[in-house]
Design a protein around this motif. Structure first.
Motif, PDB file in Angstrom:
ATOM      1  N   ILE A 115      -4.553 -31.119  39.658  1.00 51.89           N
ATOM      2  CA  ILE A 115      -3.402 -31.543  40.553  1.00 51.89           C
ATOM      3  C   ILE A 115      -3.265 -30.612  41.778  1.00 51.89           C
ATOM      4  O   ILE A 115      -3.749 -29.539  41.370  1.00 51.89           O
ATOM      5  CB  ILE A 115      -1.992 -31.771  39.707  1.00 51.89           C
ATOM      6  CG1 ILE A 115      -1.761 -30.511  39.084  1.00 51.89           C
ATOM      7  CG2 ILE A 115      -2.033 -32.810  38.902  1.00 51.89           C
ATOM      8  CD1 ILE A 115      -0.248 -30.516  38.367  1.00 51.89           C
ATOM      9  N   PRO A 116      -2.750 -30.647  42.799  1.00 46.90           N
ATOM     10  CA  PRO A 116      -2.086 -32.291  43.095  1.00 46.90           C
ATOM     11  C   PRO A 116      -3.059 -33.233  43.292  1.00 46.90           C
ATOM     12  O   PRO A 116      -4.096 -32.990  43.765  1.00 46.90           O
ATOM     13  CB  PRO A 116      -1.323 -31.998  44.501  1.00 46.90           C
ATOM     14  CG  PRO A 116      -2.078 -30.728  45.071  1.00 46.90           C
ATOM     15  CD  PRO A 116      -2.341 -29.828  43.858  1.00 46.90           C
ATOM     16  N   MET A 117      -2.917 -34.390  42.770  1.00 46.60           N
ATOM     17  CA  MET A 117      -3.710 -35.453  42.869  1.00 46.60           C
ATOM     18  C   MET A 117      -2.830 -36.718  43.569  1.00 46.60           C
ATOM     19  O   MET A 117      -1.789 -36.939  43.142  1.00 46.60           O
ATOM     20  CB  MET A 117      -4.044 -36.083  41.425  1.00 46.60           C
ATOM     21  CG  MET A 117      -5.137 -37.240  41.189  1.00 46.60           C
ATOM     22  SD  MET A 117      -5.302 -37.606  39.620  1.00 46.60           S
ATOM     23  CE  MET A 117      -6.225 -39.265  40.045  1.00 46.60           C
ATOM     24  N   VAL A 118      -3.619 -37.263  44.559  1.00 48.97           N
ATOM     25  CA  VAL A 118      -2.865 -38.412  45.261  1.00 48.97           C
ATOM     26  C   VAL A 118      -3.443 -39.719  45.152  1.00 48.97           C
ATOM     27  O   VAL A 118      -4.844 -39.649  45.639  1.00 48.97           O
ATOM     28  CB  VAL A 118      -2.504 -37.822  46.763  1.00 48.97           C
ATOM     29  CG1 VAL A 118      -1.832 -39.205  47.203  1.00 48.97           C
ATOM     30  CG2 VAL A 118      -1.905 -36.589  46.886  1.00 48.97           C
ATOM     31  N   VAL A 119      -2.881 -40.598  44.704  1.00 46.12           N
ATOM     32  CA  VAL A 119      -3.508 -42.058  44.627  1.00 46.12           C
ATOM     33  C   VAL A 119      -2.535 -42.913  45.304  1.00 46.12           C
ATOM     34  O   VAL A 119      -1.502 -42.609  45.728  1.00 46.12           O
ATOM     35  CB  VAL A 119      -3.811 -42.748  43.272  1.00 46.12           C
ATOM     36  CG1 VAL A 119      -4.621 -41.690  42.442  1.00 46.12           C
ATOM     37  CG2 VAL A 119      -2.743 -42.672  42.307  1.00 46.12           C
ATOM     38  N   ALA A 120      -3.047 -44.402  45.450  1.00 48.07           N
ATOM     39  CA  ALA A 120      -2.181 -45.148  46.000  1.00 48.07           C
ATOM     40  C   ALA A 120      -1.914 -46.461  45.163  1.00 48.07           C
ATOM     41  O   ALA A 120      -3.091 -46.783  44.434  1.00 48.07           O
ATOM     42  CB  ALA A 120      -2.679 -45.681  47.649  1.00 48.07           C
ATOM     43  N   LEU A 121      -1.105 -47.154  45.314  1.00 47.13           N
ATOM     44  CA  LEU A 121      -0.974 -48.465  44.493  1.00 47.13           C
ATOM     45  C   LEU A 121      -0.855 -49.724  45.742  1.00 47.13           C
ATOM     46  O   LEU A 121      -0.069 -49.706  46.788  1.00 47.13           O
ATOM     47  CB  LEU A 121       0.182 -48.643  43.772  1.00 47.13           C
ATOM     48  CG  LEU A 121       0.249 -47.721  42.540  1.00 47.13           C
ATOM     49  CD1 LEU A 121       1.522 -47.791  41.972  1.00 47.13           C
ATOM     50  CD2 LEU A 121      -0.770 -47.844  41.569  1.00 47.13           C
ATOM     51  N   VAL A 122      -1.952 -50.802  45.780  1.00 43.82           N
ATOM     52  CA  VAL A 122      -1.766 -51.599  46.617  1.00 43.82           C
ATOM     53  C   VAL A 122      -1.905 -52.871  45.960  1.00 43.82           C
ATOM     54  O   VAL A 122      -2.956 -53.329  45.194  1.00 43.82           O
ATOM     55  CB  VAL A 122      -3.048 -51.558  47.684  1.00 43.82           C
ATOM     56  CG1 VAL A 122      -2.996 -52.671  48.494  1.00 43.82           C
ATOM     57  CG2 VAL A 122      -2.824 -50.212  48.415  1.00 43.82           C
ATOM     58  N   GLY A 123      -1.072 -53.716  45.862  1.00 44.76           N
ATOM     59  CA  GLY A 123      -0.992 -55.120  45.276  1.00 44.76           C
ATOM     60  C   GLY A 123      -0.917 -54.592  43.620  1.00 44.76           C
ATOM     61  O   GLY A 123      -1.579 -55.542  42.946  1.00 44.76           O
ATOM     62  N   GLY A 124      -0.529 -53.507  43.132  1.00 49.67           N
ATOM     63  CA  GLY A 124      -0.548 -53.290  41.915  1.00 49.67           C
ATOM     64  C   GLY A 124      -1.818 -52.891  41.233  1.00 49.67           C
ATOM     65  O   GLY A 124      -2.013 -52.595  40.086  1.00 49.67           O
ATOM     66  N   GLN A 125      -2.909 -52.432  42.107  1.00 58.10           N
ATOM     67  CA  GLN A 125      -4.124 -51.887  41.719  1.00 58.10           C
ATOM     68  C   GLN A 125      -4.172 -50.385  42.526  1.00 58.10           C
ATOM     69  O   GLN A 125      -3.750 -50.098  43.540  1.00 58.10           O
ATOM     70  CB  GLN A 125      -5.409 -52.763  42.315  1.00 58.10           C
ATOM     71  CG  GLN A 125      -5.377 -54.264  41.728  1.00 58.10           C
ATOM     72  CD  GLN A 125      -6.414 -54.748  42.073  1.00 58.10           C
ATOM     73  OE1 GLN A 125      -7.698 -54.207  42.048  1.00 58.10           O
ATOM     74  NE2 GLN A 125      -6.533 -56.089  42.641  1.00 58.10           N
ATOM     75  N   PRO A 126      -4.752 -49.546  41.674  1.00 56.37           N
ATOM     76  CA  PRO A 126      -4.968 -48.183  42.206  1.00 56.37           C
ATOM     77  C   PRO A 126      -6.050 -47.905  43.180  1.00 56.37           C
ATOM     78  O   PRO A 126      -7.105 -48.621  43.076  1.00 56.37           O
ATOM     79  CB  PRO A 126      -5.249 -47.360  40.825  1.00 56.37           C
ATOM     80  CG  PRO A 126      -5.988 -48.468  40.063  1.00 56.37           C
ATOM     81  CD  PRO A 126      -5.288 -49.756  40.396  1.00 56.37           C
ATOM     82  N   VAL A 127      -5.756 -46.927  44.167  1.00 59.70           N
ATOM     83  CA  VAL A 127      -6.733 -46.652  45.261  1.00 59.70           C
ATOM     84  C   VAL A 127      -6.957 -45.194  45.328  1.00 59.70           C
ATOM     85  O   VAL A 127      -5.910 -44.699  45.674  1.00 59.70           O
ATOM     86  CB  VAL A 127      -6.352 -47.154  46.746  1.00 59.70           C
ATOM     87  CG1 VAL A 127      -7.728 -47.063  47.340  1.00 59.70           C
ATOM     88  CG2 VAL A 127      -6.207 -48.710  46.563  1.00 59.70           C
ATOM     89  N   PRO A 128      -7.801 -44.390  44.948  1.00 63.42           N
ATOM     90  CA  PRO A 128      -8.001 -43.016  44.752  1.00 63.42           C
ATOM     91  C   PRO A 128      -7.991 -42.582  46.531  1.00 63.42           C
ATOM     92  O   PRO A 128      -8.505 -43.072  47.539  1.00 63.42           O
ATOM     93  CB  PRO A 128      -9.221 -42.783  44.178  1.00 63.42           C
ATOM     94  CG  PRO A 128     -10.076 -44.051  44.254  1.00 63.42           C
ATOM     95  CD  PRO A 128      -9.222 -45.001  44.288  1.00 63.42           C
ATOM     96  N   LEU A 129      -7.264 -41.650  46.540  1.00 59.91           N
ATOM     97  CA  LEU A 129      -7.111 -41.070  47.901  1.00 59.91           C
ATOM     98  C   LEU A 129      -7.599 -39.658  47.869  1.00 59.91           C
ATOM     99  O   LEU A 129      -8.848 -39.310  48.520  1.00 59.91           O
ATOM    100  CB  LEU A 129      -5.696 -40.949  48.375  1.00 59.91           C
ATOM    101  CG  LEU A 129      -4.811 -42.313  48.639  1.00 59.91           C
ATOM    102  CD1 LEU A 129      -3.721 -42.190  49.003  1.00 59.91           C
ATOM    103  CD2 LEU A 129      -5.781 -43.119  49.388  1.00 59.91           C
TER     104      LEU A 129
END
Length: 313
Positions: A115-129
């Motif tokens: 960490i820090p670790m940043v990901v995204a949620l798009v339509g309930g699915q994860p996207v690693p950033l």
């Protein structure tokens, strides 16, 4: 640090199904950003129990998930940047903060090994950033790509921020920072760590009991030491010199900044034990500084302090 660009398609490598609190509905077809509702804030703290709300919200706008911990100095430098950029995007993104120490299910689900670790949620699915503290401009570029990816997958809403019921339109102004603290914060945002160090050091000269300056000094010194370090090269140098003080200190710094607190403490304590008494000073000083970065009440610090004391006496 991982590649800071979102993938070309949504990936489901992280299984979040167990964290859903209620059934979900299919994402809407792609469309231009339009207002879709009102919220009281674009920033939220989510837990293992409330994460389902963030999943549902990600069907309207992308949700950026900031995995952090109280002891993590780089996390404290990155979060204000994330908040600033999210605020400027005017409701097209939401920021969800997750304390990994308090929420083990989420930490495990996102495989938050650093960490820090940043990901995204798009339509309930994860996207690693990305992982690690990154500059503000890089955050902007990643978020721009994220919005494009979300639009391609039918998630292109916009939220309108409105005051909560009974809340005044204008929040009370926060107390102004002491001048030297303000100078340090400004320098950190500019990436000028030596100037920030000098400001905190001067603050401690003027008030040796300034706990915030002491904590800030430890964090920014850590950031300064690791900002240009290559992890693989550092590990190779440390492996080649098991009792080499400088290479072992650098790997410990990188481990702690990446969230591997016990690895960092264990490395330095093993080194301390292996060195002659007259060479231990720099290792002890670094241990004490890193204890302050993590926090004196942290159980990992208490255990490491106990071992250090046994080695001293």
């Amino acid at each position: 640090m991982t590649d800071p660009a979102p993938g070309a398609v949504l990936r489901g490598a992280v299984d979040l199904s167990a964290l859903r609190n209620r059934p979900t509905t299919p994402a809407a077809p792609a469309q231009d950003p339009v207002p879709v509702g009102a919220v009281s804030t674009l920033f939220m703290d989510v837990t293992d129990e409330t994460f389902g709300q963030a999943l549902e919200l990600s069907r309207t706008v992308p949700v950026v998930v900031d995995l952090w911990a109280e002891w993590c100095g780089p996390c404290k430098q990155l979060t204000p940047i994330l908040e600033k950029v999210v605020a400027e995007l005017d409701g097209r993104l939401v920021l969800a903060r997750v304390d990994v120490d308090a929420n083990p299910q989420l930490s495990q689900a996102f495989r938050a090994q650093s960490i820090p670790m940043v990901v995204a949620l798009v339509g309930g699915q994860p996207v690693p950033l990305f992982t690690g503290a990154v500059p503000e401009q890089q955050v902007r570029e990643v978020f721009a790509q994220l919005l494009q990816l979300a639009a391609q997958n039918g998630v292109s809403g916009r939220l309108e921020v409105q005051p909560a019921d009974g809340e005044q339109d204008e929040a009370p102004a926060e107390p102004a920072l002491p001048p030297l603290h303000a100078e340090a914060y400004e320098a950190i945002e500019a990436g000028d760590y030596p100037r920030a160090i000098a400001a905190y050091e001067q603050a401690l000269v003027e008030n040796p009991r300034d706990a915030e300056a002491k904590a800030g000094l430890g964090q920014v010194r850590l950031l300064d030491r690791i900002q240009d370090a290559d992890l693989q090269a550092a590990r190779a140098a440390a492996a080649a010199a098991p009792t080499g003080i400088a290479p072992q200190l650098l790997v410990a710094d990188l481990d702690l900044a990446g969230g591997h607190v016990e690895d960092a403490f264990g490395r330095l304590l093993d080194l301390f034990a292996a060195l002659p008494a007259d060479e231990r000073g720099p290792v002890r000083e670094r241990l004490l500084e890193l204890f302050g970065v993590v926090g004196d009440e942290d159980p990992r610090v208490l255990r490491a302090r106990g071992r250090l004391a046994s080695l001293l006496f």
